[in-house]
Write a protein that holds these residues in place. Structure first.
Motif, PDB file in Angstrom:
ATOM      1  N   SER A 184       0.858  -1.275   0.072  1.00 53.77           N
ATOM      2  CA  SER A 184       0.285   0.171  -0.319  1.00 53.77           C
ATOM      3  C   SER A 184       1.248   1.545   0.326  1.00 53.77           C
ATOM      4  O   SER A 184       0.387   2.567  -0.280  1.00 53.77           O
ATOM      5  CB  SER A 184      -1.563   0.212   1.336  1.00 53.77           C
ATOM      6  N   THR A 185       2.031   1.281   1.133  1.00 56.02           N
ATOM      7  CA  THR A 185       2.907   2.514   0.675  1.00 56.02           C
ATOM      8  C   THR A 185       2.926   2.382  -0.971  1.00 56.02           C
ATOM      9  O   THR A 185       3.759   3.967  -1.024  1.00 56.02           O
ATOM     10  CB  THR A 185       3.975   2.508   1.514  1.00 56.02           C
ATOM     11  N   ALA A 186       3.943   1.285  -1.270  1.00 55.29           N
ATOM     12  CA  ALA A 186       4.456   1.610  -2.736  1.00 55.29           C
ATOM     13  C   ALA A 186       4.035   2.560  -3.621  1.00 55.29           C
ATOM     14  O   ALA A 186       3.529   3.036  -4.855  1.00 55.29           O
ATOM     15  CB  ALA A 186       5.294   0.561  -3.032  1.00 55.29           C
ATOM     16  N   ILE A 187       2.277   2.101  -3.338  1.00 53.83           N
ATOM     17  CA  ILE A 187       1.086   2.246  -4.298  1.00 53.83           C
ATOM     18  C   ILE A 187       0.533   4.024  -3.692  1.00 53.83           C
ATOM     19  O   ILE A 187       0.758   4.933  -5.274  1.00 53.83           O
ATOM     20  CB  ILE A 187      -0.237   1.472  -3.846  1.00 53.83           C
ATOM     21  N   GLU A 188       0.756   4.571  -2.766  1.00 49.98           N
ATOM     22  CA  GLU A 188       0.475   5.576  -2.725  1.00 49.98           C
ATOM     23  C   GLU A 188       2.338   6.462  -2.784  1.00 49.98           C
ATOM     24  O   GLU A 188       1.508   6.947  -3.404  1.00 49.98           O
ATOM     25  CB  GLU A 188       0.373   6.449  -0.834  1.00 49.98           C
ATOM     26  N   LEU A 189       3.682   5.916  -3.070  1.00 50.82           N
ATOM     27  CA  LEU A 189       3.958   6.779  -3.300  1.00 50.82           C
ATOM     28  C   LEU A 189       4.249   6.568  -4.631  1.00 50.82           C
ATOM     29  O   LEU A 189       5.300   7.927  -5.152  1.00 50.82           O
ATOM     30  CB  LEU A 189       6.069   6.408  -2.572  1.00 50.82           C
ATOM     31  N   GLY A 190       3.645   6.009  -5.784  1.00 49.79           N
ATOM     32  CA  GLY A 190       3.755   6.143  -7.056  1.00 49.79           C
ATOM     33  C   GLY A 190       2.635   6.589  -7.532  1.00 49.79           C
ATOM     34  O   GLY A 190       2.801   7.855  -8.007  1.00 49.79           O
ATOM     35  N   SER A 191       1.658   7.108  -6.454  1.00 52.04           N
ATOM     36  CA  SER A 191       0.360   8.106  -7.056  1.00 52.04           C
ATOM     37  C   SER A 191       1.477   9.269  -6.871  1.00 52.04           C
ATOM     38  O   SER A 191       1.313   9.743  -7.746  1.00 52.04           O
ATOM     39  CB  SER A 191      -0.922   7.129  -6.233  1.00 52.04           C
ATOM     40  N   ALA A 192       1.933   9.647  -6.106  1.00 57.46           N
ATOM     41  CA  ALA A 192       2.442  10.731  -5.585  1.00 57.46           C
ATOM     42  C   ALA A 192       3.561  10.613  -6.342  1.00 57.46           C
ATOM     43  O   ALA A 192       3.398  12.586  -6.679  1.00 57.46           O
ATOM     44  CB  ALA A 192       3.031  11.208  -4.413  1.00 57.46           C
ATOM     45  N   ALA A 193       4.407  10.932  -6.835  1.00 55.43           N
ATOM     46  CA  ALA A 193       5.463  10.710  -7.950  1.00 55.43           C
ATOM     47  C   ALA A 193       4.441  10.995  -9.340  1.00 55.43           C
ATOM     48  O   ALA A 193       4.944  11.992 -10.193  1.00 55.43           O
ATOM     49  CB  ALA A 193       6.520   9.958  -7.827  1.00 55.43           C
ATOM     50  N   ARG A 194       4.008  10.496  -9.585  1.00 54.18           N
ATOM     51  CA  ARG A 194       3.410  10.716 -10.885  1.00 54.18           C
ATOM     52  C   ARG A 194       2.091  12.322 -10.697  1.00 54.18           C
ATOM     53  O   ARG A 194       2.780  13.370 -11.787  1.00 54.18           O
ATOM     54  CB  ARG A 194       1.511   9.871 -11.017  1.00 54.18           C
ATOM     55  N   GLN A 195       2.035  12.569  -9.677  1.00 49.25           N
ATOM     56  CA  GLN A 195       1.525  13.759  -9.712  1.00 49.25           C
ATOM     57  C   GLN A 195       2.359  14.973  -9.975  1.00 49.25           C
ATOM     58  O   GLN A 195       2.015  16.164  -9.915  1.00 49.25           O
ATOM     59  CB  GLN A 195       0.347  14.105  -7.840  1.00 49.25           C
ATOM     60  N   LEU A 196       3.521  14.564  -8.891  1.00 47.43           N
ATOM     61  CA  LEU A 196       4.289  16.090  -8.624  1.00 47.43           C
ATOM     62  C   LEU A 196       4.919  15.634 -10.229  1.00 47.43           C
ATOM     63  O   LEU A 196       5.213  17.091 -10.794  1.00 47.43           O
ATOM     64  CB  LEU A 196       5.707  15.242  -8.574  1.00 47.43           C
ATOM     65  N   ARG A 197       5.348  14.408 -11.148  1.00 43.51           N
ATOM     66  CA  ARG A 197       5.730  15.073 -12.105  1.00 43.51           C
ATOM     67  C   ARG A 197       4.861  15.337 -13.820  1.00 43.51           C
ATOM     68  O   ARG A 197       4.965  16.132 -14.078  1.00 43.51           O
ATOM     69  CB  ARG A 197       6.113  13.487 -12.884  1.00 43.51           C
ATOM     70  N   ALA A 198       3.177  16.219 -13.070  1.00 48.71           N
ATOM     71  CA  ALA A 198       2.582  15.844 -14.192  1.00 48.71           C
ATOM     72  C   ALA A 198       2.027  17.203 -14.018  1.00 48.71           C
ATOM     73  O   ALA A 198       1.487  17.769 -14.255  1.00 48.71           O
ATOM     74  CB  ALA A 198       0.831  15.164 -13.264  1.00 48.71           C
ATOM     75  N   VAL A 199       2.801  17.882 -12.786  1.00 47.65           N
ATOM     76  CA  VAL A 199       2.769  19.098 -12.906  1.00 47.65           C
ATOM     77  C   VAL A 199       3.710  20.297 -13.502  1.00 47.65           C
ATOM     78  O   VAL A 199       4.861  19.708 -13.900  1.00 47.65           O
ATOM     79  CB  VAL A 199       3.694  19.620 -10.993  1.00 47.65           C
TER      80      VAL A 199
END
Length: 124
Positions: A23-38
């Motif tokens: 679950s931590t890996a999923i949350e970190l992956g989502s946060a990283a995608r959001q950062l790249r999307a900015v």
């Protein structure tokens, strides 16, 4: 599971470490995608300084802020410790702190801008 969970004396349901890590890996992956999307709020790549008109490049730092970097590399000896930058393969600007790279580094335009306040220390 930890020793307390295995014995059941903690008053909680045991949690498998694999579930926590997944679950931590999923949350970190989502946060990283959001950062790249900015998107880069300053445009992409090269630009010019609003104060002096010199060419420079915007790069995101490892902390998510933006910094204007001078084009080209400089000899390490000409840039004081703490002012040395490297641009990673993904375009991220990394401050080298007091590290001494073997050959060259980059420098922030803010440290060299001729239009900066006269109270700022000059960088050779």
């Amino acid at each position: 599971m930890c020793a307390g969970c295995e014995q059941g004396g903690g008053g909680r349901e045991p949690v498998l470490l694999a579930e926590v890590l997944a679950s931590t890996a999923i949350e970190l992956g989502s946060a990283a995608r959001q950062l790249r999307a900015v998107p880069d709020p300053r445009g992409s790549g090269g630009t010019s300084c609003k104060r002096c008109g010199a060419s420079a490049e915007w790069h995101r730092t490892v902390r998510g802020k933006w910094i204007l970097i001078e084009p080209g590399e400089r000899a390490v000896g000409s840039v004081p410790a703490g002012k040395r930058w490297r641009i990673a393969g993904d375009g991220t600007a990394v401050n080298l702190g007091s590290a001494i790279p073997a050959d060259t580094c980059r420098i922030s335009h803010f440290d060299l801008c001729p239009a900066r306040s006269t109270s700022s220390a000059a960088v050779a």
